[in-house]
Design an enzyme around this catalytic site. Structure first.
Site, mmCIF file in Angstrom:
data_model
loop_
_atom_site.group_PDB
_atom_site.id
_atom_site.type_symbol
_atom_site.label_atom_id
_atom_site.label_comp_id
_atom_site.label_asym_id
_atom_site.label_seq_id
_atom_site.Cartn_x
_atom_site.Cartn_y
_atom_site.Cartn_z
ATOM 1 N N GLU B 29 87.979 79.958 25.358
ATOM 2 C CA GLU B 29 86.857 79.077 25.053
ATOM 3 C C GLU B 29 85.855 79.068 26.200
ATOM 4 O OE1 GLU B 29 89.040 75.469 24.419
ATOM 5 O OE2 GLU B 29 90.125 76.366 22.755
ATOM 6 N N GLU B 60 93.666 76.854 20.620
ATOM 7 C CA GLU B 60 94.539 77.379 21.672
ATOM 8 C C GLU B 60 95.712 78.172 21.115
ATOM 9 O OE1 GLU B 60 93.195 74.322 22.001
ATOM 10 O OE2 GLU B 60 92.058 74.514 23.854
ATOM 11 N N ASP B 85 96.399 71.514 30.904
ATOM 12 C CA ASP B 85 96.634 70.358 30.037
ATOM 13 C C ASP B 85 96.584 70.725 28.560
ATOM 14 O OD1 ASP B 85 95.927 67.903 32.187
ATOM 15 O OD2 ASP B 85 94.905 69.801 32.537
ATOM 16 N N PHE B 86 95.939 71.840 28.216
ATOM 17 C CA PHE B 86 95.854 72.231 26.811
ATOM 18 C C PHE B 86 96.961 73.220 26.434
ATOM 19 C CE2 PHE B 86 91.065 71.850 27.866
ATOM 20 C CZ PHE B 86 91.181 70.480 27.980
ATOM 21 N N HIS B 129 93.603 65.733 31.918
ATOM 22 C CA HIS B 129 92.846 66.834 32.524
ATOM 23 C C HIS B 129 93.183 67.011 34.005
ATOM 24 C CE1 HIS B 129 90.392 66.408 28.909
ATOM 25 N NE2 HIS B 129 89.746 67.515 29.215
#
Ligand SMILES: Cc1ncc(C[n+]2csc(CCOP(=O)(O)OP(=O)(O)O)c2C)c(N)n1
Ligand SMILES: Cc1ncc(C[n+]2csc(CCOP(=O)(O)OP(=O)(O)O)c2C)c(N)n1
Ligand SMILES: [Mg+2]
Ligand SMILES: [Mg+2]
Lengths: 321, 323, 321, 323
Positions: B29, B60, B85-86, B129
């Site tokens: 992204e 993701e 975090d993702f 985050h």
């Protein structure tokens, strides 16, 4: 659409191979000779055969947990498959994978998958590699109706659509995800309606009619090879057996009448009947095919039995390159 | 030698490898036109085009899944997940697919890919985050886990990662992107599983990763003046892990502090401590002290984030316990 | 549809509150007074206002990362919001959350979310709790066009559909996910087409026309309260500012002409114009409203500034009950 | 006292709590008509209906996400993820939402839910159906992590979990479902953070979890005859973690083995080892030995799975190192 007699006979042959393999594996499981999680595809044979007959040797296959049929139709051989089910080092995965991780990379069979939906984004990526390299290959990715409700389905197909990946996504809609019926899984009649969510073509076909599956897949494959990106093909079919080899087919969650009705729609019987009526094949020839497959299976079981198990000391082999 | 930033070092490695090898490409992204949140892929889109610097949908699972597929298809993808975090959002693809395919298929196929992502707390971005949960990846066999602390290490280790045929998790650190260091212009690699003794010392060993390497070095400098000689070791790759270099140091100093920004419980500091407690017990004079993020989420508010991030203060307290 | 003058004025007021709050927060950020990740919704104000005017006090809100507007429209107050942005203990989340985790549970505002798409399955579950308890509440769940490509979207909405959860899913389609344009994110014209994938109603509306949003939402809310399960409403709009407060609006990825064209479609100006033309409101009254809001904002900033920061020693507070 | 299985104990707790509290309900795949893969929810669908025993679509993200939402809406959901191996597929909901909401919202709302799932290798199900990656949850602050090893503990801890207002991960173990033990018919609870000394001994402490508790007990029995007295401690909850009981034991035995089926690196055995190496160093006479699943995927083939699962053999080897 004109399908040659040879192709029709091949379809019958391929479906019979799958059916007999599944039956044999099921017997071996019940006898306690093989173990692990085994998801049989009896009754669903028309789907892999009708689809994969449209593929070329170097096209890719991405399969699901219920994948013996896909692997066989794409060129999987009895001996290394059986040996894998026996956990032997002569198996495709040297005994590391078993039924849920059947892969035969030489034939671009990129594996069954123990994670429902797990293969879908991977298939999209294989598709992107084809776009990237500019070859004329494609991918067939099989998944169940249950898998159509995973996040991986949504992200994987949307990604494939955006990058125009040459992937045929095939939903083998056998109406159940283990004990969960469609009505508790989604609100749709046809799961192929989901194609519209990605701006791609979608179609639903009778998954117990191998000729219909073949035709629909043929159309889809043309579309895909023309560079128009993925297509979603739903094949309506039914799982004859329990969810896995350890589960009785008679388990309470399915209405026995429903099971019976579907047993009557046997995809193999249906094609046999047509071929016999058209005199493309004789009863005797079918009998002979059955025997030939049985014999091959005997040999495969023999081979598997005689093959060595992996040594405990080899536990860490293939963990890293 | 020329001095560049950590971000530039990463950029240089990606650029070089893309130029050298047609099969190397990026997906993620905002890595293309925007050039990535930390500029690590800037201008590559202009140079190589969308095909090789692919801005993806906000997906993701698809980013990692497609990277795996592309690797199976013969390419060498570099997927980027904007923040670590993702990665919980695509953890199945990492843990159950990327890490396992080579093994489950009995070695039939390789999965050469480098998943780049960013960890660390910085700039008051709160609990979703600011994480560093790479212990998830250390706990998942089949992955290589890389944590460069300097521009030099970043370039060398990224070169090694892209060349490697195993799936790699390449962990970049938010607070390090603008840090500078000497980096050769030419191509070089740094082997996996080779810790770097960032500073020699005799009285105490600090094994530190990422930003904490710099905290440890700064503190060691200060304490040198007070007569305490601290050895600072950066493992550089958490998997494979270079025990030998650490063992040698502990043999000499007999005291160990482990400092890693991942959360304390089941974190990397605990792992290193346990290895040493198991294999080097007889050489230890003192308890092994861990410095890590506390067993708490990273809060938004400034004084709380400041209290949360482990650094020189916490190292000092740890040293006080063993000296 | 007949909308009362009072309601129209309320809409204007609510949109102005959002706009002015966003502007003030942006200024504070640029001045270095507040920090963290701030996603402003300038230009998108018609969506939360048009939707939430249809909700009752005890209905739930599930918001996204770009959520100041949703929270304000659902009854969020300047002081505790501003205090939260300042990281003060007088903030809604006592400084633990910041902009990405604004929650005000007393008003059933269940939080903004730093994970794109993260709120969608949660909203489905809140919806199920309503079905479970048999109350007449509902949920409004806001998400971006980018979020519509997450696995959480697919699983969350499908689940809501299957259990008939009373949730209005609102896509604030502002055409971009940070720097990624729609054409690289999906193949669709209208994202509301995805409703068909779940067997639910979907509609697309001009998201810069608050009256149109209100009407569409009103219809959807009726459907939902009638017990027919979720609805997907897409509101087409545009983000005026950079993706977050630290990103210049002029960043290269968007064509300045595109930005300009959308600036001309200001939802607030549009409603103002209509109200002025219909003489429902006067310029002076608008001026007064602006001033009133500014003054309230001044007070909120003052309040936030004066409020205490949390003590470092309270780091672990609220980790467990 | 009456003897029932681990699975029955879990069933009994769920049933009791559903009867007592209207807001308790279950959701997951195949928990209803089928009654769950291990019979733990069997007959509850018939008794309570679909509303409270909700078979869901094949959507792990939705299962956990909806449970979170339902908890926010005032219910007490018990989501089931069929195998822990599928939790990576919903890890974002667990790590970034379920664990963090209470904290991020400054304590405004509670998230009372019990995520039940199943771990452990058994029956040759290969790499994607044999895992025990609960260290992910231990590494994620905000969660309670429960690992009952007996039917008694299972019922008591599940009662506590359902009553608790924090999000709980309730880890069941595949190889224990059919194990039997004495369980009172009446309601009782077992407090979180209270380890159980399953067997007293003087020469050596083994801290073990889940199935390894039984391996340790069997071995201790054997070794008693040879004159070695082993203390076996089951922490029962990994978060919160009862250090005190272990410390007391180490004070006495001065030797520690930690046995946990999660993978070695950054696993639970490492965490416990690190805690003791940090806080009880002076009481240790010997290195702390870890027994865990190796840093490898669980393979399909029988001899390989057998070699993979840590058990009595591995405990014996560990003991040989410290005695
Ligand atoms: C992500 C994930 N969730 C759950 C399971 C357990 N499981 C295995 S097969 C299955 C049902 C799959 O249904 P469907 O996709 O329709 O395929 P079918 O079995 O009907 O062929 C489930 C729930 C799994 N393997 N992976
Ligand atoms: C799961 C996840 N992936 C990526 C991000 C980083 N990120 C934050 S906002 C955003 C774009 C969101 O786009 P959209 O949903 O359209 O909302 P918009 O910002 O346009 O309002 C991205 C990629 C994130 N926060 N969460
Ligand atoms: Mg099915
Ligand atoms: Mg957007």
């Amino acid at each position: 659409m004109k399908i040659s007699n040879d192709d029709k006979i091949k379809m019958l042959w391929e479906m019979m191979r799958i059916r007999q393999f599944e039956e044999r594996a099921g017997e071996l499981y019940v006898a306690g000779i093989i173990t692990g999680a085994l998801h049989a595809s009896n009754g669903q044979e028309a789907v892999p055969v009708g689809v994969i007959m449209n593929l070329k040797e170097d096209d890719y296959l991405q399969s699901s947990h219920r994948g013996h049929g896909h692997v066989l139709a794409k060129g999987g051989e009895f001996k290394p498959m059986m040996a894998e089910l026996f956990g032997k080092i002569t198996g495709y995965c040297k005994g590391r994978g078993g039924s849920m991780h059947f892969a035969y990379v030489e034939k671009n069979i990129l594996g069954t998958n123990g994670i429902v939906g797990g293969g879908i984004p991977i298939a999209a990526g294989v598709g992107y590699s084809i776009v990237y390299k500019g070859t004329n290959q494609m991918v067939a990715c099989f998944l169940g109706d249950g898998a159509a409700n995973t996040g991986a389905f949504h992200e994987g197909i949307n990604f494939a659509a955006v990058v125009n990946a040459p992937v045929l996504f095939v939903i083998e809609n056998n109406q159940w995800a283990i004990s969960v019926p469609r009505k508790w899984s989604d609100r749709l009649v046809d799961l192929s309606k989901r194609a519209a969510a990605y701006g791609i073509l979608g179609e639903t076909v009778d998954g117990n009619d191998v000729l219909a599956v073949y035709e629909a897949a043929n159309k889809a494959v043309k579309e895909i090879r023309a560079g128009n990106g993925p297509v979603l093909l739903e094949c309506k079919t039914y799982r004859w057996k329990g969810h896995h080899a350890g589960e009785p087919a008679s388990l309470q969650y399915r209405d026995p009448k429903e099971v019976e009705a579907w047993l009557k729609k046997c995809p193999i019987k249906k094609l046999e009947k047509a071929l016999l009526e058209e005199k493309i094949i004789s009863e005797a020839e079918i009998e002979e095919m059955t025997k030939k497959i049985e014999q091959e299976l005997d040999e495969a079981v023999e081979f598997a039995k005689k093959s060595p198990l992996p040594e405990a000391a080899s536990l860490h082999d293939h963990l890293y390159v | 030698m020329r001095t560049i930033t950590y971000s530039e070092a990463i950029h240089e490695s990606i650029d070089y490898n893309m130029e050298k090898d047609e099969t190397v490409f990026n997906l993620g992204e905002d890595i293309g036109v925007l050039g990535g949140g930390f500029r690590a892929t800037h201008d590559l889109y202009e140079k190589y085009g969308r095909k090789r610097v692919l801005d993806t949908p906000l997906s993701e699972i698809a980013i990692v899944g497609a990277a795996i597929g592309a690797a199976l298809g013969g390419l060498r993808p570099i997927p980027e997940i904007m923040y670590i975090d993702f990665t919980p959002g695509c953890m199945d693809m990492i843990v159950n697919q990327m890490a396992k395919i080579h093994f489950m298929f009995g070695g039939q196929i390789k999965v050469p890919m480098v998943l780049r992502t960013v960890c660390g707390a910085a700039g008051y971005n709160a609990a979703q985050h600011s994480q560093s949960m790479y212990p998830f990846f250390v706990h998942t066999p089949g992955l290589i886990v890389v944590t460069p602390s300097t521009p030099y290490d970043a370039k060398g280790l990224l070169n090694t990662s892209i060349a490697d045929d195993n799936p790699v998790i390449f962990m970049e650190h938010k607070r390090l992107y603008t840090s500078k260091g000497e980096v050769p212009e030419e191509f070089y690699t740094i082997p996996f599983g080779k810790a770097d003794v960032k500073r020699e010392g005799d009285d105490l060993t600090i094994v530190a990763t990422h930003a904490l390497v710099h905290d440890a070095l700064a503190l060691a400098e200060e304490m040198e003046k007070e007569g305490t000689s601290i050895e600072v070791i950066d493992p550089r790759t958490l998997v494979p892990f270079d025990k030998e270099t650490i063992f040698k140091s502990v043999e000499k100093t007999n005291k160990l502090i482990v400092a890693d920004e991942s959360i304390l419980s089941c974190g990397m500091a605990s792992e290193i401590s346990a290895i040493v407690a198991e294999e080097m017990f007889d050489y230890l004079d003192k308890p092994i002290i861990r410095v890590a993020s506390p067993n708490c989420h990273c809060p938004f508010s400034m004084p709380l984030e400041d209290a949360y991030i482990p650094g020189k203060e916490e190292l000092k307290e740890a040293i006080a316990k063993v000296l």
